[in-house]
Motif scaffolding. Structure first.
Motif: not given
Length: 431
Positions: A327-331, A343-348, A385-389
């Protein structure tokens, strides 16, 4: 005798929507859409006063603007539907569900669908096929033998989506079980029995999805629960078993043959990818990631537009792939590096606040602490899970993910609507 129906309140609507979401997604999701609109209409002024929420709104605007320079603009606009409505949902939910008993009630509602979901999946794996009218009413049908063949999928269109769903409900079920074991009422014992059976079926379901991603995350979250409960002997046994499976799958040849006679082949064979030796190079994750990284280097800031990975990859390889399995590569590829970092910062930030508050709850009320930990591990499972899917393309999994996140928001900080507090589980009052 006069029937008395529950009051039509946001909290009651939320409960019905969550309860129906998985097994009757059209109705459950429809109720949650109406609930989101209802809550935003009531709360919009207060919501817009929250600076953290402005970060999500800004990110959403960026995703829409980025479609103007996308390689395939129409695809990019449609891709925003996988994000923006769900962000509106978690913001609204976080202001509605702001008490421990509501967090626990929502967990029960999410877990309540797990047992029938796994039973349906087992029936499908055994060859049961649902009639046409079934899917036209409920929105899903069983694929005989599973999808892909030989893997548990059930009410979901693919085994990996079922695996992600089971990780969410599994952690919430364990949380409820731990909290229940810390109670002392006779009623709690009946619930504990139900939860024990449910957790057992969830574990079996995760195993039969044949999802390596789900297996690994289930092991990690299971280990987290074992450490939380202080069962050191079980933690040691689990690590030893994991080491044996890893050796059978990837370890040195010395002694590997003996270990493979002990460890079931369906474990080490799947982990070592021996079951699909002739997979096309274009479908391998490493090649999907390499393509995404190349595209990121070409447009590091603005990206290529949401949902543009698929047509771009099709142009290059003549192979259709729905996403790059990260997901993160896709974004980063589709919306740019700045967008994915925001995105990552807001979740973190939200998770940091939730974890800090969890420590306080754990000291004051261990039962509530267990429930919060269940939500934390459920959402952590989604992130891992979204690291690999990529799971955002399934309506039910995506909705549950952001509902869990909405609960964590309410745990980690003051409600988004300080002027409005639930007087009970079925109504709002203005203070």
């Amino acid at each position: 005798m006069q029937l008395k129906f529950p009051a039509l309140t946001p909290w009651n609507c939320a409960q019905v929507g969550v309860a129906l979401l998985v097994l009757w997604p059209a109705v459950g999701a429809g109720i949650l859409v109406l609930l989101t609109l209802w809550l935003w209409e009531k709360q919009v002024r207060v919501l817009l006063q929250d600076p953290w929420l402005w970060g999500w709104l800004g990110l959403g605007i960026w995703l829409l603007v980025s479609s103007s320079w996308a390689a395939f603009p129409n695809e990019a606009i449609l891709g925003a539907a996988n994000f923006l409505p769900f962000w509106l949902l978690f913001a609204a939910i976080s202001g509605l569900v702001n008490r421990p008993e509501q967090w626990q009630r929502l967990a029960w509602l999410v877990v309540s669908s797990a047992l029938p979901v796994v039973i349906f999946a087992l029936l499908g794996l055994a060859g049961l096929e649902t009639p046409d009218w079934w899917s036209s009413i409920l929105g899903w049908g069983l694929v005989p033998g599973g999808e892909p063949a030989g893997r548990l999928s059930g009410v979901f269109i693919y085994a990996n989506f079922l695996g992600m769903y089971l990780l969410i409900v599994g952690n919430l079920a364990i949380a409820l079980l731990v909290a229940g074991c810390r109670g002392h009422s006779s009623l709690a014992r009946g619930k504990i029995g139900f939860l024990g059976v449910t957790v057992g079926f969830i574990g079996l379901g995760i195993l039969l999805t044949d999802s390596r991603n789900a297996w690994g995350i289930a092991f990690l979250t299971g280990l987290a629960w074992i450490v939380y409960l202080g069962w050191r002997w079980l933690a040691l046994a689990s690590l030893s078993a994991a080491a044996a499976v890893a050796w059978a799958s990837f370890g040195p040849m010395a002694g590997q043959g003996i270990i493979r006679q002990i460890i079931p082949r369906f474990l080490w064979g799947r982990l070592a990818d021996h079951d699909f030796p002739e997979r096309a190079d274009a479908t391998l994750r490493v090649n999907l990631w390499d393509f995404a990284l190349t595209k990121i280097q070409e447009r590091p800031l603005q990206g290529w537009g949401l949902r543009n990975f698929t047509p771009l990859y099709l142009e290059k390889t003549d192979v259709w792939m729905g996403h790059p399995h990260n997901l993160y590569l896709m974004l980063a590829m589709e919306s740019g590096l700045i967008a994915v970092m925001v995105f990552i910062a807001l979740i973190g930030i939200a998770l940091f606040k939730a974890m800090r508050r969890w420590r306080v709850w754990q000291e004051q009320n261990p039962q509530t602490g267990a429930i919060i930990l269940g939500y934390l591990l459920a959402f952590a499972s989604c992130l891992l899970f979204n690291l690999l899917d990529v799971t955002i393309f399934d309506l039910r999994v995506n909705t549950l993910t952001w509902i869990v996140f909405g609960v964590l928001l309410s745990v980690g900080r003051a409600p988004l609507i300080p002027e409005i507090q639930p007087a009970d589980e079925g109504s709002y009052v203005h203070q």
